[in-house]
Design an enzyme around this catalytic site. Structure first.
Site, PDB file in Angstrom:
ATOM      1  N   GLY A 113     -41.667  11.208 -34.393  1.00  0.00           N
ATOM      2  CA  GLY A 113     -40.626  11.033 -33.377  1.00  0.00           C
ATOM      3  C   GLY A 113     -39.323  10.569 -33.989  1.00  0.00           C
ATOM      4  CD  GLU A 151     -25.654   4.293 -17.036  1.00  0.00           C
ATOM      5  OE1 GLU A 151     -26.448   5.065 -17.608  1.00  0.00           O
ATOM      6  OE2 GLU A 151     -25.069   3.355 -17.598  1.00  0.00           O
TER       7      GLU A 151
HETATM    8  C1  LIG Z   1     -30.918   8.787 -18.874  1.00  0.00           C
HETATM    9  C2  LIG Z   1     -31.309   7.591 -19.713  1.00  0.00           C
HETATM   10  C3  LIG Z   1     -30.395   6.551 -19.894  1.00  0.00           C
HETATM   11  C4  LIG Z   1     -30.735   5.450 -20.695  1.00  0.00           C
HETATM   12  N1  LIG Z   1     -29.813   4.459 -20.880  1.00  0.00           N
HETATM   13  C5  LIG Z   1     -30.105   3.440 -21.724  1.00  0.00           C
HETATM   14  C6  LIG Z   1     -29.131   2.441 -22.016  1.00  0.00           C
HETATM   15  O1  LIG Z   1     -28.016   2.466 -21.481  1.00  0.00           O
HETATM   16  N2  LIG Z   1     -29.464   1.457 -22.884  1.00  0.00           N
HETATM   17  C7  LIG Z   1     -30.698   1.406 -23.500  1.00  0.00           C
HETATM   18  O2  LIG Z   1     -30.950   0.508 -24.315  1.00  0.00           O
HETATM   19  N3  LIG Z   1     -31.631   2.341 -23.239  1.00  0.00           N
HETATM   20  C8  LIG Z   1     -31.373   3.350 -22.372  1.00  0.00           C
HETATM   21  N4  LIG Z   1     -32.314   4.307 -22.111  1.00  0.00           N
HETATM   22  C9  LIG Z   1     -33.662   4.168 -22.694  1.00  0.00           C
HETATM   23  C10 LIG Z   1     -33.705   4.623 -24.132  1.00  0.00           C
HETATM   24  O3  LIG Z   1     -33.009   5.823 -24.313  1.00  0.00           O
HETATM   25  C11 LIG Z   1     -35.169   4.770 -24.555  1.00  0.00           C
HETATM   26  O4  LIG Z   1     -35.804   3.538 -24.332  1.00  0.00           O
HETATM   27  C12 LIG Z   1     -35.271   5.159 -26.007  1.00  0.00           C
HETATM   28  O5  LIG Z   1     -34.760   6.449 -26.216  1.00  0.00           O
HETATM   29  C13 LIG Z   1     -36.728   5.113 -26.475  1.00  0.00           C
HETATM   30  O6  LIG Z   1     -36.759   5.454 -27.826  1.00  0.00           O
HETATM   31  P1  LIG Z   1     -38.081   6.042 -28.449  1.00  0.00           P
HETATM   32  O7  LIG Z   1     -37.815   6.246 -29.901  1.00  0.00           O
HETATM   33  O8  LIG Z   1     -39.252   5.246 -28.052  1.00  0.00           O
HETATM   34  O9  LIG Z   1     -38.280   7.434 -27.711  1.00  0.00           O
HETATM   35  P2  LIG Z   1     -37.321   8.699 -27.657  1.00  0.00           P
HETATM   36  O10 LIG Z   1     -35.921   8.330 -27.907  1.00  0.00           O
HETATM   37  O11 LIG Z   1     -37.664   9.399 -26.396  1.00  0.00           O
HETATM   38  O12 LIG Z   1     -37.813   9.577 -28.891  1.00  0.00           O
HETATM   39  C14 LIG Z   1     -39.071  10.187 -28.906  1.00  0.00           C
HETATM   40  C15 LIG Z   1     -38.992  11.364 -29.849  1.00  0.00           C
HETATM   41  O13 LIG Z   1     -40.300  11.923 -29.974  1.00  0.00           O
HETATM   42  C16 LIG Z   1     -40.194  13.325 -29.988  1.00  0.00           C
HETATM   43  N5  LIG Z   1     -41.468  13.882 -29.530  1.00  0.00           N
HETATM   44  C17 LIG Z   1     -42.053  13.717 -28.333  1.00  0.00           C
HETATM   45  N6  LIG Z   1     -43.237  14.368 -28.298  1.00  0.00           N
HETATM   46  C18 LIG Z   1     -43.380  14.966 -29.499  1.00  0.00           C
HETATM   47  C19 LIG Z   1     -44.390  15.780 -30.077  1.00  0.00           C
HETATM   48  N7  LIG Z   1     -45.522  16.105 -29.421  1.00  0.00           N
HETATM   49  N8  LIG Z   1     -44.213  16.208 -31.347  1.00  0.00           N
HETATM   50  C20 LIG Z   1     -43.091  15.880 -32.050  1.00  0.00           C
HETATM   51  N9  LIG Z   1     -42.102  15.125 -31.545  1.00  0.00           N
HETATM   52  C21 LIG Z   1     -42.259  14.664 -30.283  1.00  0.00           C
HETATM   53  C22 LIG Z   1     -39.034  13.620 -29.034  1.00  0.00           C
HETATM   54  O14 LIG Z   1     -38.473  14.885 -29.313  1.00  0.00           O
HETATM   55  C23 LIG Z   1     -38.082  12.474 -29.327  1.00  0.00           C
HETATM   56  O15 LIG Z   1     -37.127  12.811 -30.302  1.00  0.00           O
HETATM   57  C24 LIG Z   1     -32.008   5.404 -21.320  1.00  0.00           C
HETATM   58  C25 LIG Z   1     -32.912   6.443 -21.122  1.00  0.00           C
HETATM   59  C26 LIG Z   1     -32.573   7.532 -20.327  1.00  0.00           C
HETATM   60  C27 LIG Z   1     -33.559   8.653 -20.139  1.00  0.00           C
END
Ligand SMILES: Cc1cc2nc3c(=O)[nH]c(=O)nc-3n(C[C@H](O)[C@H](O)[C@H](O)COP(=O)(O)OP(=O)(O)OC[C@H]3O[C@@H](n4cnc5c(N)ncnc54)[C@H](O)[C@@H]3O)c2cc1C
Length: 419
Positions: free
Chosen positions: A11, A170
């Site tokens: 990820g 938002e």
């Molecule tokens: C609309 C929106 C607004 C937000 N606003 C804020 C904010 O203002 N402030 C804040 O702090 N947080 C905010 N968030 C929350 C924040 O974006 C998430 O908490 C954060 O992105 C989580 O990070 P992560 O690395 O856990 O997951 P993600 O960023 O979702 O990354 C997961 C990655 O895994 C990859 N993946 C998934 N499944 C597979 C697979 N089977 N094989 C290979 N790759 C895969 C995806 O492509 C992705 O790149 C917001 C979220 C959203 C949706």
């Protein structure tokens, strides 16, 4: 170098990126795999959907982020399964990878809570593809209504948004500005009351994590932009041209934006681990999985509790980034024969923007800020968080232009099925 350890990071979101960057000085081969060739900056997805900024400001090529990190290899592939006992991961498009240490940062998927028709007809806002789909759909609905005026009368231009958290608020604010400014100029013959923006929240109030003064301000700022805020309303069914509420009320709309809930990436179900609420992976205080000190779960997929309580850290980009960095430090400590340390999240506060000149900020200590000052603070923080200087420059130009001109530059739909 057979004695170098192999760290597999699944990820390329905030968690994965945080881990890989913090492994820069590690004596390890780091392999980062994501299903996309880009990192998504989710906090600004609603600005892509509402034509304020370009897709390439929010999606940044993953390889480009690690040009200066010679121990990193990036692959675009879809994880198909994780075998914790065999220490290997299988992929849909490439050969399996073995690991010495694993960082799982595969994020979450949208939870439609079993609402009839939501999965088929609602527009979630969790991925870059979601944002582009919503943007194109909204532009197409207005063009359809321009060609066939009966659609305006039947409520086709209405937008309903589910969820009064930051994503819903938002999105509602941004779509309202797009509707009341740009579309009002593009389609002057459409009366504003024929293009309603309705924000639906099941609970008693919007932005439940904020203090009461902030919640009141958010409602007022949305109302000023022509958003109808409806609390205590639950969506019962979604159809292509209408939404039915539990109360029986029907809202005609072709656009239901779903900003209401998440569940962990379904791959967790194959791990043989007892899952926490929302399917999240419970972790030890250092972020590792119980019985697997070599495996770390970070970000939206993880259930890491706040020290001294059984409350989980929120699903936020800042939590994911810091958890990814902490996983990297733990891996380096383990490699150096040291024990790991518990993860402490440094909470810098919560913020959300409602529109031009209107945002809300609340610090960990409960101090609040709202209005233009909060909006400028929100802009500065989000510029700083963007992946690269290039992304910051692109966002700054788009925001500055929109700030002065009130115009959103991206209002075109490019169809690949046409010449
Ligand atoms: C609309 C929106 C607004 C937000 N606003 C804020 C904010 O203002 N402030 C804040 O702090 N947080 C905010 N968030 C929350 C924040 O974006 C998430 O908490 C954060 O992105 C989580 O990070 P992560 O690395 O856990 O997951 P993600 O960023 O979702 O990354 C997961 C990655 O895994 C990859 N993946 C998934 N499944 C597979 C697979 N089977 N094989 C290979 N790759 C895969 C995806 O492509 C992705 O790149 C917001 C979220 C959203 C949706």
């Amino acid at each position: 170098m057979p004695d170098r350890s192999r760290v597999l990071v699944l990820g390329g979101g905030f968690g994965g990126i945080g881990a890989v960057k913090a492994l820069k000085k590690a004596e390890a081969d780091v392999v980062l795999v994501d299903q996309h060739d880009y990192h998504t900056f989710q906090p600004l997805l609603y600005q892509v959907a509402s034509d304020l900024i370009e897709t390439t400001t929010v999606g940044h090529q993953l390889r480009d982020l690690f040009h200066d990190q010679s121990n990193v290899t990036v692959h675009e592939a879809t994880v198909a399964g994780i075998d914790l006992d065999d220490r290997s991961v299988t992929f849909a498009e490439m050969a399996p990878e073995r690991y010495d240490q694993l960082v799982i940062g595969l994020g979450a998927i949208v939870n439609f809570f079993g609402v009839e028709g939501a999965e088929e007809h609602a527009f979630p806002l969790y991925t870059l593809a979601d944002a582009v789909r919503l943007r194109t759909h909204v532009l197409e609905v207005w063009e359809d209504a321009d060609r066939d005026r009966s659609l305006v009368e039947s409520g086709a231009l209405n937008v309903a948004i589910v969820g009064g958290g930051p994503t819903g608020v938002e999105s509602a604010g941004a779509l309202a500005e797009l509707y009341r400014r740009d579309f009002a100029a593009d389609y002057p013959e459409v009366p504003p009351d024929k293009a309603r923006i309705v924000l639906l929240e099941a609970g008693d109030d919007l932005l439940s994590m904020f203090r009461a003064d902030i919640r009141r301000y958010a409602r007022r700022a949305l109302a000023d932009r022509g958003v109808e805020v409806r609390t205590g309303e639950v969506v019962a069914a979604v159809e292509p041209t209408q939404v039915t509420l539990k109360s029986g009320e029907v809202i005609p709309t072709r656009t239901l934006v779903w900003g209401a809930g998440l569940e962990a990436n379904p791959l967790v179900h194959g791990l043989g681990v007892d899952l926490q609420r929302g399917g999240r992976l419970p972790t030890e205080p250092d972020g590792s999985l119980a019985g697997h000190p070599e495996v770390f779960a970070v970000g939206d997929i993880a259930w890491t509790t706040v020290e001294g309580s059984d409350r989980a850290l929120p699903q936020l980009g800042s939590v994911a980034l810091q958890a990814g960095e902490h996983a990297a430090h733990s891996i380096m400590r383990l490699e150096a024969g040291k024990t790991t340390e518990p993860f402490h999240y440094h909470d810098k506060g919560t913020m959300a923007t409602i529109g031009r000149g209107a945002a809300v900020v609340q610090t960990k200590g409960g101090r609040t800020m709202k209005g233009r000052t909060a909006w400028l603070a929100w802009g500065a923080v989000h510029l700083a968080l963007l992946s690269t200087g290039e992304d910051r420059a692109k966002a700054a130009v788009d925001w500055t232009w929109a700030g002065f001109s009130h115009e959103r530059p991206g209002r075109i739909s490019v169809r690949t099925d046409q010449p």
